[in-house]
Scaffold this motif. Structure first.
Motif, short mmCIF file in Angstrom:
data_model
loop_
_atom_site.label_atom_id
_atom_site.label_comp_id
_atom_site.label_asym_id
_atom_site.label_seq_id
_atom_site.Cartn_x
_atom_site.Cartn_y
_atom_site.Cartn_z
N VAL A 83 0.98 -1.38 0.06
CA VAL A 83 -0.04 -0.15 -0.12
C VAL A 83 0.87 1.21 -0.12
O VAL A 83 0.64 2.27 -0.85
CB VAL A 83 -0.98 -0.10 1.14
CG1 VAL A 83 -1.59 1.33 1.46
CG2 VAL A 83 -2.11 -0.94 1.05
N THR A 84 1.82 1.20 0.91
CA THR A 84 2.62 2.66 1.13
C THR A 84 3.65 2.79 -0.20
O THR A 84 4.05 3.89 -0.42
CB THR A 84 3.49 2.52 2.36
OG1 THR A 84 4.52 1.30 2.22
CG2 THR A 84 2.60 2.35 3.42
N THR A 85 3.92 1.92 -0.94
CA THR A 85 4.91 1.99 -1.99
C THR A 85 4.06 2.13 -3.21
O THR A 85 4.70 2.08 -4.40
CB THR A 85 5.84 0.84 -2.22
OG1 THR A 85 5.24 -0.39 -2.44
CG2 THR A 85 6.88 0.76 -1.10
N ASP A 86 2.81 2.03 -3.36
CA ASP A 86 2.11 2.11 -4.30
C ASP A 86 2.43 0.74 -5.35
O ASP A 86 2.39 0.97 -6.61
CB ASP A 86 2.11 3.40 -5.28
CG ASP A 86 1.33 4.56 -4.58
OD1 ASP A 86 0.40 4.26 -3.74
OD2 ASP A 86 2.10 5.67 -4.74
N ARG A 87 2.62 -0.36 -4.92
CA ARG A 87 3.10 -1.47 -5.64
C ARG A 87 2.02 -1.82 -6.84
O ARG A 87 2.21 -2.08 -8.02
CB ARG A 87 3.14 -2.71 -4.94
CG ARG A 87 3.46 -4.10 -5.56
CD ARG A 87 4.81 -4.00 -6.28
NE ARG A 87 5.12 -5.29 -6.95
CZ ARG A 87 4.87 -5.60 -8.21
NH1 ARG A 87 4.33 -4.66 -8.87
NH2 ARG A 87 5.02 -6.97 -8.59
#
Length: 132
Positions: A96-100
């Motif tokens: 979520v935090t790395t916009d995978r």
């Protein structure tokens, strides 16, 4: 000191925690496999990725169920389950935090909720294991 009066309840808690993990994980995996095309639009995760995750989750759920099914639950096997759950939770947050993926809002919420549930399983399993 563990007494015979508390030991069966503690073992039951560990067995229940592992089985609950296996059932929820298996249901999640089955849903990803069966409904990948529908979930892609809702979550923002490609259907191929969902199918791969679904297959992995079904295999993982079977492994967790086998750990719980042993007459004497292995501390080492339980620690592997706890570690794997913590890795899954951390990986979910990282996704979520790395916009995978191009997650939708619902997808981001789902992934973070899933991470919280899996971390909760790990905490419950570790607590029950330490009380043995």
């Amino acid at each position: 000191m563990t007494t015979t009066a508390t030991r069966p309840r503690t073992l039951d808690l560990l067995r229940v925690a592992l089985r609950l993990d296996a059932v929820v994980t298996g249901a999640n995996g089955a849903a990803y496999l069966a409904a990948a095309p529908l979930l892609t639009g809702l979550l923002g995760v490609p259907s191929g990725v969902l199918r791969g995750l679904g297959a992995f989750l079904l295999a993982y759920a079977a492994g967790v169920w086998l750990v719980a099914a042993r007459p004497a639950i292995s501390a080492g096997a339980t620690e592997v389950v706890v570690g794997a759950n913590l890795l899954w939770a951390a990986g979910s947050v990282a996704a979520v935090t790395t916009d995978r993926f191009d997650l939708t809002t619902a997808g981001a919420v789902w992934v973070l909720l899933q991470a919280a549930v899996v971390a909760g399983f790990a905490a419950l399993q570790l607590t029950a294991l330490r009380r043995r």
